[in-house]
Scaffold this motif. Structure first.
Motif, mmCIF file in Angstrom:
data_model
loop_
_atom_site.group_PDB
_atom_site.id
_atom_site.type_symbol
_atom_site.label_atom_id
_atom_site.label_comp_id
_atom_site.label_asym_id
_atom_site.label_seq_id
_atom_site.Cartn_x
_atom_site.Cartn_y
_atom_site.Cartn_z
ATOM 1 N N VAL A 253 0.838 -1.194 0.000
ATOM 2 C CA VAL A 253 0.000 0.000 0.000
ATOM 3 C C VAL A 253 0.877 1.250 0.000
ATOM 4 C CG1 VAL A 253 -1.801 1.266 1.226
ATOM 5 C CG2 VAL A 253 -1.779 -1.238 1.293
ATOM 6 N N ARG B 64 0.919 5.530 -0.182
ATOM 7 C CA ARG B 64 0.103 6.708 0.143
ATOM 8 C C ARG B 64 0.748 7.956 -0.455
ATOM 9 N NH1 ARG B 64 -3.123 5.047 4.521
ATOM 10 N NH2 ARG B 64 -2.554 2.955 5.172
ATOM 11 N N ILE C 135 -2.268 10.839 -9.265
ATOM 12 C CA ILE C 135 -1.596 9.876 -10.153
ATOM 13 C C ILE C 135 -2.455 9.595 -11.393
ATOM 14 C CG2 ILE C 135 -2.509 7.866 -8.909
ATOM 15 C CD1 ILE C 135 0.222 6.483 -9.536
ATOM 16 N N THR C 136 -1.802 9.599 -12.545
ATOM 17 C CA THR C 136 -2.505 9.373 -13.812
ATOM 18 C C THR C 136 -2.297 7.928 -14.278
ATOM 19 O OG1 THR C 136 -0.594 9.958 -15.164
ATOM 20 C CG2 THR C 136 -2.053 11.756 -14.517
ATOM 21 N N GLN C 137 -3.112 7.539 -15.265
ATOM 22 C CA GLN C 137 -2.956 6.214 -15.875
ATOM 23 C C GLN C 137 -1.525 6.044 -16.410
ATOM 24 O OE1 GLN C 137 -5.366 3.686 -16.061
ATOM 25 N NE2 GLN C 137 -3.612 2.496 -16.737
ATOM 26 N N LEU D 138 0.981 5.544 -13.481
ATOM 27 C CA LEU D 138 0.887 4.223 -12.859
ATOM 28 C C LEU D 138 1.488 3.169 -13.775
ATOM 29 C CD1 LEU D 138 -0.122 2.628 -10.368
ATOM 30 C CD2 LEU D 138 -2.205 2.134 -11.678
ATOM 31 N N LEU D 139 1.199 3.285 -15.060
ATOM 32 C CA LEU D 139 1.729 2.319 -16.020
ATOM 33 C C LEU D 139 3.254 2.403 -16.078
ATOM 34 C CD1 LEU D 139 0.478 0.206 -17.881
ATOM 35 C CD2 LEU D 139 0.515 1.877 -19.721
ATOM 36 N N ALA E 133 -2.178 -3.412 -10.160
ATOM 37 C CA ALA E 133 -2.115 -2.218 -9.307
ATOM 38 C C ALA E 133 -3.398 -1.429 -9.487
ATOM 39 C CB ALA E 133 -0.907 -1.367 -9.670
ATOM 40 N N TRP E 134 -3.912 -0.911 -8.370
ATOM 41 C CA TRP E 134 -5.148 -0.108 -8.363
ATOM 42 C C TRP E 134 -4.820 1.221 -7.708
ATOM 43 C CZ3 TRP E 134 -4.852 -5.174 -6.691
ATOM 44 C CH2 TRP E 134 -5.676 -6.115 -7.310
ATOM 45 N N ALA E 135 -5.223 2.333 -8.330
ATOM 46 C CA ALA E 135 -4.888 3.642 -7.774
ATOM 47 C C ALA E 135 -6.102 4.555 -7.707
ATOM 48 C CB ALA E 135 -3.793 4.302 -8.611
ATOM 49 N N ASP E 136 -6.116 5.355 -6.646
ATOM 50 C CA ASP E 136 -7.145 6.379 -6.439
ATOM 51 C C ASP E 136 -6.474 7.744 -6.449
ATOM 52 O OD1 ASP E 136 -9.183 8.038 -5.640
ATOM 53 O OD2 ASP E 136 -9.171 7.358 -3.552
ATOM 54 N N PRO E 137 -6.546 8.472 -7.570
ATOM 55 C CA PRO E 137 -5.884 9.781 -7.657
ATOM 56 C C PRO E 137 -6.383 10.777 -6.606
ATOM 57 C CG PRO E 137 -6.601 9.052 -9.827
ATOM 58 C CD PRO E 137 -7.223 8.117 -8.839
ATOM 59 N N MET F 2 -4.055 6.909 -2.734
ATOM 60 C CA MET F 2 -3.782 5.521 -2.331
ATOM 61 C C MET F 2 -3.494 4.662 -3.567
ATOM 62 S SD MET F 2 -4.231 5.348 1.029
ATOM 63 C CE MET F 2 -4.640 3.650 1.445
ATOM 64 N N PHE G 92 -2.688 0.436 -4.402
ATOM 65 C CA PHE G 92 -2.619 -0.937 -3.912
ATOM 66 C C PHE G 92 -1.996 -1.802 -5.001
ATOM 67 C CE2 PHE G 92 -6.378 1.196 -2.299
ATOM 68 C CZ PHE G 92 -6.279 1.002 -0.931
#
Lengths: 82, 82
Positions: free
Chosen positions: A7, A9, A14-16, A19-20, A40-44, A48, A50
């Motif tokens: 995890v 923080r 964060i953009t696609q 993250l990629l 990977a999962w992200a909440d801009p 957060m 994961f």
């Protein structure tokens, strides 16, 4: 191989693409520690992120994340699943 | 349908049977809020549980978790994935 959820923080906004890029940086070196980064999962909005991986141990996750530029302290083994 | 990751804390010692029971309790009522609980990962040592769902909004996740006996505050939309 055990699975781990790590995890991150503070990745607000964060953009696609970002993250990629981070994911690909991990994929490029993960074999060095027998890591397999699966998703990977992200909440801009909250920042957060994961990440789910197969790994021989939590240290392998930490080593690869640090080398890829995103060091992480929170690495949870997740042996119980439904 | 958007995806959400909700995070539960303090589930120390959670067993496979307990997680499956909680998961099934959610599955039994999830249609009421158009929720689709896809997977749950748990770490009995730290007590962390991560749940991935499709849902129309975060309130749907919270309503079903509360009715299933495991209320949750941390519900993160995860539109960015790799």
């Amino acid at each position: 191989m055990p699975e781990y959820m790590d995890v991150h923080r503070g990745m607000d906004g964060i953009t696609q693409e970002q993250l990629l890029e981070a994911h690909n940086a991990n994929l490029a070196i993960q074999d060095d520690e027998l890591l397999n980064c699966k998703h990977a999962w992200a909440d801009p909005a909250s920042g957060m992120v994961f990440c789910l991986s197969d790994a021989p141990n939590p240290e392998a996750v930490k080593k690869i994340r640090e080398r890829a530029g995103h060091p992480v302290e929170e690495v949870y083994p997740v042996p119980v699943q439904a």
